[in-house]
Design a protein around this motif. Structure first.
Motif, PDB file in Angstrom:
ATOM      1  N   PHE A 124     -11.911 -11.227  65.636  1.00 38.97           N
ATOM      2  CA  PHE A 124     -12.846 -11.374  64.518  1.00 38.97           C
ATOM      3  C   PHE A 124     -13.913 -12.371  64.934  1.00 38.97           C
ATOM      4  CE2 PHE A 124     -14.359 -13.284  60.564  1.00 38.97           C
ATOM      5  CZ  PHE A 124     -14.482 -12.205  59.705  1.00 38.97           C
ATOM      6  N   LYS A 139      -8.586  -4.174  68.031  1.00 44.44           N
ATOM      7  CA  LYS A 139      -9.711  -3.823  67.169  1.00 44.44           C
ATOM      8  C   LYS A 139     -10.668  -5.010  67.094  1.00 44.44           C
ATOM      9  CE  LYS A 139      -8.497   0.352  65.868  1.00 44.44           C
ATOM     10  NZ  LYS A 139      -9.314   1.543  66.203  1.00 44.44           N
ATOM     11  N   PHE A 141     -13.945  -6.938  65.083  1.00 47.16           N
ATOM     12  CA  PHE A 141     -14.679  -7.095  63.831  1.00 47.16           C
ATOM     13  C   PHE A 141     -15.640  -8.272  63.958  1.00 47.16           C
ATOM     14  CE2 PHE A 141     -10.365  -5.606  63.026  1.00 47.16           C
ATOM     15  CZ  PHE A 141     -10.588  -4.443  62.309  1.00 47.16           C
ATOM     16  N   TYR A 143     -18.636 -10.894  61.419  1.00 47.93           N
ATOM     17  CA  TYR A 143     -19.070 -11.314  60.078  1.00 47.93           C
ATOM     18  C   TYR A 143     -20.408 -12.027  60.216  1.00 47.93           C
ATOM     19  CZ  TYR A 143     -18.156 -12.997  55.254  1.00 47.93           C
ATOM     20  OH  TYR A 143     -18.183 -13.235  53.898  1.00 47.93           O
ATOM     21  N   LYS A 181     -18.421  -3.243  67.813  1.00 49.35           N
ATOM     22  CA  LYS A 181     -17.427  -3.561  66.785  1.00 49.35           C
ATOM     23  C   LYS A 181     -16.890  -2.299  66.099  1.00 49.35           C
ATOM     24  CE  LYS A 181     -18.090  -7.999  67.403  1.00 49.35           C
ATOM     25  NZ  LYS A 181     -19.006  -7.904  68.565  1.00 49.35           N
ATOM     26  N   ASP A 182     -15.627  -2.378  65.687  1.00 49.83           N
ATOM     27  CA  ASP A 182     -15.038  -1.292  64.901  1.00 49.83           C
ATOM     28  C   ASP A 182     -15.513  -1.359  63.447  1.00 49.83           C
ATOM     29  OD1 ASP A 182     -13.028   0.096  66.738  1.00 49.83           O
ATOM     30  OD2 ASP A 182     -12.554  -2.033  67.031  1.00 49.83           O
ATOM     31  N   LEU A 183     -15.793  -2.577  62.976  1.00 50.31           N
ATOM     32  CA  LEU A 183     -16.295  -2.763  61.616  1.00 50.31           C
ATOM     33  C   LEU A 183     -17.060  -4.074  61.566  1.00 50.31           C
ATOM     34  CD1 LEU A 183     -16.221  -1.422  58.780  1.00 50.31           C
ATOM     35  CD2 LEU A 183     -14.233  -2.847  58.268  1.00 50.31           C
ATOM     36  N   LYS A 205     -19.947   1.988  59.242  1.00 49.70           N
ATOM     37  CA  LYS A 205     -19.425   0.930  60.106  1.00 49.70           C
ATOM     38  C   LYS A 205     -19.755  -0.469  59.590  1.00 49.70           C
ATOM     39  CE  LYS A 205     -19.206   0.036  65.100  1.00 49.70           C
ATOM     40  NZ  LYS A 205     -19.734   0.445  66.414  1.00 49.70           N
ATOM     41  N   MET A 391      -9.806  -4.784  57.235  1.00 48.94           N
ATOM     42  CA  MET A 391      -9.337  -4.866  58.619  1.00 48.94           C
ATOM     43  C   MET A 391      -7.958  -4.244  58.760  1.00 48.94           C
ATOM     44  SD  MET A 391     -10.767  -8.401  60.317  1.00 48.94           S
ATOM     45  CE  MET A 391      -9.784  -9.526  59.316  1.00 48.94           C
ATOM     46  N   LYS A 394      -8.261  -0.636  58.986  1.00 52.63           N
ATOM     47  CA  LYS A 394      -8.861  -0.186  60.244  1.00 52.63           C
ATOM     48  C   LYS A 394      -7.846  -0.210  61.387  1.00 52.63           C
ATOM     49  CE  LYS A 394     -12.918   1.280  61.589  1.00 52.63           C
ATOM     50  NZ  LYS A 394     -13.609   2.378  60.908  1.00 52.63           N
TER      51      LYS A 394
END
Length: 406
Positions: A124, A139, A141, A143, A181-183, A205, A391, A394
């Motif tokens: 993250f 994975k 992510f 912000y 990024k995956d999300l 996404k 998350m 995901k």
């Protein structure tokens, strides 16, 4: 030297809800012990720790960071000795927005993650000034409060004067980090729009996840108590946040409301205080909350502000705002419901808006009540749960009730 913090082990939170929780490594260049700092995400990491086994990594070397701060301070004192504070912060912003700085930070985080002994289910990343960083199929992510593209459009003062000479390379790096990024989570729809339009991310996404208010929410009876004929302006960047507009608007308002006060909190005022104004400087969080609870209105006619903490804090205390429509602010202040939002505020329009509300006590009372309803979306547990749930979905995990074996 990289710093790691296992939030579950050091007692900042209870254990994860599920017996077998996924592991999460947070990559945060601003991570530190000050939970009230403007860049602090400790509220989020504590919340994520209820669903993940969470560790926080800051790969930025403190010695190098101190050297950079001293270099920027020296340059600021040399170039603008009478405006050194603002010049220092400007040069700190410039230093981060260079391809070499981006690539160096990426290398530091990659090395630190490679040295990390435990396998991770997810990474993250906070912010867009390094990356991509990966870890054995985990994975990924991130912000974001804003993008550099937003800064270029709305507040280019934060970009180096020679940014145009390496602009394409910088955006290439930033785009690659985000697209990996995956999300991607953004504070606001404004930032989400930039991710999609400026960086080519697919809409599915990118998801909006507001950041939390970091001051303690007062009880309802406190927030609905008696208020003074007092306006509040809170800022550590006087000009960008519209301090000069506030001062001129206040001078206009005093002609109609001679008993009206203006309280200025935060960094130095860059011009002489108008009659009836008091500058209290940097104050404790207890005093800050007391000013929110006793003021009639917050003034925030910012020239640029991506997603201001001050508006969340005011809303938590039932304080409506008269604010600009910069970036994510219209998503925070619902025009006519929790305050008034202006496209291009000037002294006259701000004074007119304040006068309109001060002369209508019933409307102001309803706005305060609406603020207390709207503040719920900024509770730390609500904000962190939004991110954690997305998350978990995901990475293919769902939360197990306490006591159930995964």
């Amino acid at each position: 030297m990289s710093s790691y913090h296992d939030l579950n082990d050091v007692g900042l939170m209870g254990p994860p809800k599920s017996r077998i929780a996924p592991s999460l490594l947070v990559l945060d260049q601003w991570a530190g012990p000050d939970v009230q700092a403007g860049t602090s995400k400790n509220w989020l990491y504590e919340g994520l720790g209820r669903s993940f086994h969470t560790n926080v990594l800051n790969a930025d070397d403190e010695t190098a960071a101190r050297r950079s701060r001293l270099h920027c301070l020296f340059k600021a004192m040399l170039c603008r000795p009478f405006d050194a504070r603002r010049e220092f912060h400007r040069r700190m912003e410039w230093a981060a927005k260079h391809p070499q700085a981006f690539e160096a930070r990426t290398r530091r985080f990659r090395r630190a993650v490679e040295m990390y002994s435990q396998p991770q289910d997810a990474l993250f990343q906070v912010g867009c000034l390094f990356g991509p960083v990966t870890s054995n199929g985990a994975k990924s992510f991130s912000y974001h409060d804003q993008t550099v593209s937003m800064v270029e459009r709305h507040w280019p003062q934060w970009l180096p004067k020679n940014f145009s000479s390496y602009r394409e390379r910088f955006f290439e790096l930033e785009r690659a980090s985000m697209q990996d990024k995956d999300l991607v989570f953004t504070y606001s729809e404004s930032a989400r729009h930039s991710m999609i339009e400026d960086y080519g991310l697919s809409p599915e996404k990118v998801t909006v996840a507001p950041t939390a208010c970091k001051i303690a929410f007062p009880e309802l009876h406190q927030a609905l108590g008696k208020r003074s004929q007092k306006l509040l302006f809170v800022s550590t960047d006087f000009h960008r946040k519209g301090g000069d507009i506030v001062f001129r608007a206040f001078e206009i308002l005093r002609r109609t409301f001679p008993e009206l006060e203006l309280i200025v909190l935060g960094g130095p005022a860059e011009q002489r205080l108008p009659k009836g104004a008091r500058h209290l400087g940097l104050v404790s969080h207890g005093r800050l909350r007391a000013e929110y609870l006793s003021s009639a209105l917050l003034l925030h006619p910012a020239r640029y502000d991506a997603y201001p903490n001050v508006i969340k804090e005011a809303m938590a205390c039932g304080l409506p705002a008269v604010a600009s429509a910069s970036a994510g602010i219209p998503e925070m202040v619902e025009h006519g419901e929790t305050g008034l939002v202006m496209e291009e505020p000037d002294a006259v329009s701000v004074a007119d808006a304040v006068s309109l509300l001060l002369e209508d006590e019933e409307r102001l009372r309803v706005m305060r009540e609406n603020c207390l309803l709207s503040r719920e979306r900024y509770r730390p547990e609500t904000c962190s749960a939004t991110i954690a749930e997305a998350m978990l979905e995901k990475i293919g995990r769902t939360e197990k009730p306490e006591g159930e074996v995964a």
